[in-house]
Design an enzyme around this catalytic site. Structure first.
Site, PDB file in Angstrom:
ATOM      1  N   LYS A  56     -29.618  17.173  64.006  1.00 27.84           N
ATOM      2  CA  LYS A  56     -30.739  17.905  63.424  1.00 27.84           C
ATOM      3  C   LYS A  56     -30.319  18.623  62.136  1.00 27.84           C
ATOM      4  O   LYS A  56     -31.081  18.660  61.192  1.00 27.84           O
ATOM      5  CB  LYS A  56     -31.316  18.906  64.427  1.00 27.84           C
ATOM      6  CG  LYS A  56     -31.777  18.277  65.737  1.00 27.84           C
ATOM      7  CD  LYS A  56     -33.161  17.691  65.676  1.00 27.84           C
ATOM      8  CE  LYS A  56     -33.512  16.797  66.858  1.00 27.84           C
ATOM      9  NZ  LYS A  56     -33.272  17.358  68.174  1.00 27.84           N
ATOM     10  N   TRP A  76     -37.867  20.767  75.421  1.00 30.10           N
ATOM     11  CA  TRP A  76     -36.401  20.795  75.566  1.00 30.10           C
ATOM     12  C   TRP A  76     -35.965  21.835  76.584  1.00 30.10           C
ATOM     13  O   TRP A  76     -35.024  21.597  77.347  1.00 30.10           O
ATOM     14  CB  TRP A  76     -35.734  21.009  74.212  1.00 30.10           C
ATOM     15  CG  TRP A  76     -36.052  19.911  73.236  1.00 30.10           C
ATOM     16  CD1 TRP A  76     -36.651  20.050  72.020  1.00 30.10           C
ATOM     17  CD2 TRP A  76     -35.812  18.506  73.396  1.00 30.10           C
ATOM     18  NE1 TRP A  76     -36.803  18.819  71.424  1.00 30.10           N
ATOM     19  CE2 TRP A  76     -36.306  17.859  72.243  1.00 30.10           C
ATOM     20  CE3 TRP A  76     -35.252  17.726  74.416  1.00 30.10           C
ATOM     21  CZ2 TRP A  76     -36.237  16.472  72.077  1.00 30.10           C
ATOM     22  CZ3 TRP A  76     -35.185  16.343  74.245  1.00 30.10           C
ATOM     23  CH2 TRP A  76     -35.677  15.742  73.090  1.00 30.10           C
ATOM     24  N   ASP A 120     -29.551  26.568  73.446  1.00 32.61           N
ATOM     25  CA  ASP A 120     -29.636  25.254  72.812  1.00 32.61           C
ATOM     26  C   ASP A 120     -30.152  25.505  71.395  1.00 32.61           C
ATOM     27  O   ASP A 120     -31.308  25.845  71.202  1.00 32.61           O
ATOM     28  CB  ASP A 120     -30.610  24.370  73.613  1.00 32.61           C
ATOM     29  CG  ASP A 120     -30.940  23.059  72.906  1.00 32.61           C
ATOM     30  OD1 ASP A 120     -30.371  22.780  71.829  1.00 32.61           O
ATOM     31  OD2 ASP A 120     -31.782  22.312  73.445  1.00 32.61           O
TER      32      ASP A 120
HETATM   33  C1  LIG Z   1     -33.462  17.006  69.667  1.00 29.54           C
HETATM   34  C2  LIG Z   1     -33.260  18.102  70.605  1.00 29.54           C
HETATM   35  C3  LIG Z   1     -32.664  17.916  71.861  1.00 29.54           C
HETATM   36  C4  LIG Z   1     -32.201  16.573  72.340  1.00 29.54           C
HETATM   37  O1  LIG Z   1     -31.078  16.237  71.656  1.00 29.54           O
HETATM   38  P1  LIG Z   1     -30.235  14.908  71.941  1.00 29.54           P
HETATM   39  O2  LIG Z   1     -29.030  15.158  71.106  1.00 29.54           O
HETATM   40  O3  LIG Z   1     -31.073  13.762  71.509  1.00 29.54           O
HETATM   41  O4  LIG Z   1     -29.917  14.862  73.394  1.00 29.54           O
HETATM   42  C5  LIG Z   1     -32.479  19.023  72.662  1.00 29.54           C
HETATM   43  N1  LIG Z   1     -32.862  20.240  72.276  1.00 29.54           N
HETATM   44  C6  LIG Z   1     -33.451  20.458  71.085  1.00 29.54           C
HETATM   45  C7  LIG Z   1     -33.850  21.842  70.706  1.00 29.54           C
HETATM   46  C8  LIG Z   1     -33.670  19.398  70.220  1.00 29.54           C
HETATM   47  O5  LIG Z   1     -34.253  19.610  69.030  1.00 29.54           O
END
Ligand SMILES: *Cc1c(COP(=O)(O)O)cnc(C)c1O
Length: 354
Positions: free
Chosen positions: A190, A98, A166
């Protein structure tokens, strides 16, 4: 009864699913799926969904919260565009898939990226700790929890530069000090709600200062926040369920109580991984994620037997990410400790029958 260890979209509390299902059939006489997002009933939902984020995370004054679409993936672009200043140069910590994605998207909008710390040398199995942060940067970006590799920052980078994170896979799982950050963003699916909404927590003082000549209206956090997440049709259902989930989080003791539960779940599983001779963890112990526990069978030739055992126990979502293999037990907020006990019992049973 299923035990959902899936990495996302994630398990949510049963009460949240029930209340969401009710609203699909009846939300003040309509379905939540057909209600106008401009109607006062939904505006109240959006306001509460924003308010509850501030409440649960103790968001200080001087910060705004908004919900966009596009997932954290679009967030990679959004943060780069909004945090770009005169230098057009940003520092990224690369701790896996990511982070790498965030770096790639920042470059695409014209950012020069300085990867001043990375754990790529050891296949992203640790969190870098010894690094110097250059000072000629517009901002610093890191991924607080590495969903795929199973590592997690236990303390955040200390810097005077603007800090962006993030937090898709560990937001609301533990207490954080939002005041350390300029932007926190997270895909909802998540730990917050169903897929479709992306949460942004933004320091007001960073808004409207981008040096980017390219700034689509939708990606401009200043306009999104001024329009109170209603610049266009928001992901109505996703925001509604996020609101329900945040209500539930507060009713069950808030983020502090959740952190204790999550730590207990993680300890239970890591202790078994370390005790049981047949298994091994994938990452440095001190950097282990409380959310996504990655582990391997020492003897991979027995994986079919192990797979039969956990599947028969009602466990789903245990295989590791397709890019790394092995196993990954994602233990988001709503996963009960009873489910972790079932997995630990399966690992013990596997040991006995080996
Ligand atoms: C799942 C995830 C993403 C991607 O997320 P989307 O909402 O599918 O774009 C980005 N960063 C992290 C840390 C993730 O766990």
């Amino acid at each position: 009864m299923k035990h959902n260890f899936g990495a996302g979209p994630c398990i949510l509390p049963k009460e949240v699913f029930e209340r969401a299902a009710e609203a699909v059939l009846n939300f003040n006489g309509l379905s939540i799926l057909e209600v106008s997002h401009r109607h006062k009933d939904f505006v109240a939902v959006m306001d509460e969904a924003i308010d509850l984020v501030k409440k649960t995370l103790n968001v200080p004054s001087g910060y705004s919260v908004c919900y966009l679409q596009g997932g954290a993936t679009l967030g990679f672009t959004v943060v780069a565009l909004n945090m770009m200043r005169e230098k057009k140069r940003a520092g990224y910590i690369n701790t896996g898939t990511w982070s790498s994605g965030a770096i790639k998207e920042a470059k695409k909008v014209g950012m020069e990226v300085d990867v001043f710390a990375s754990s790529e040398d050891k296949k992203f199995t640790y969190i870098p700790k010894k690094y110097a942060i250059p000072d000629n940067l517009d901002y610093i970006h890191f991924t607080s929890n590495n969903t795929i590799y199973g590592t997690q920052f236990k303390s955040f980078p200390k810097t005077k530069l603007p800090l962006v994170s993030d937090m898709s896979s560990d937001i609301f799982s533990k207490e954080i000090n939002v005041g350390e950050f300029d932007i926190i963003y997270a895909g909802a699916q998540k730990n917050l709600g169903p897929a479709g909404a992306t949460l942004y927590i933004v320091k007001d003082s960073v808004l409207g200062k981008s040096s980017s000549t390219f700034m689509p209206t939708y990606l401009d956090l200043k306009q999104q926040i001024e329009k109170e997440s209603m610049l266009n049709t928001p992901p109505v259902f996703s925001v509604y369920v996020a609101m329900l989930n945040l209500q539930n989080l507060i009713e069950t003791g808030g983020v502090g109580a959740m952190q204790k539960k999550n730590e207990a779940k993680a300890k239970l599983l890591y202790d078994e991984i370390d005790r049981n001779e047949l298994f091994q963890g994938c990452v440095e112990k001190e950097d282990r994620s409380d959310m996504n526990v990655t582990f391997l069978l020492k003897d991979d030739s027995r994986s079919q037997e192990f797979d039969v055992l956990w599947k028969n126990a009602g466990i789903v979502g245990l295989p590791g990410h397709r890019s790394v293999g092995g196993y990954r037990a994602s233990m988001y907020n709503a996963l009960p400790i009873e489910s972790v006990k079932v997995l630990v019992d399966v690992m013990k049973e596997f040991e006995r029958t080996y």
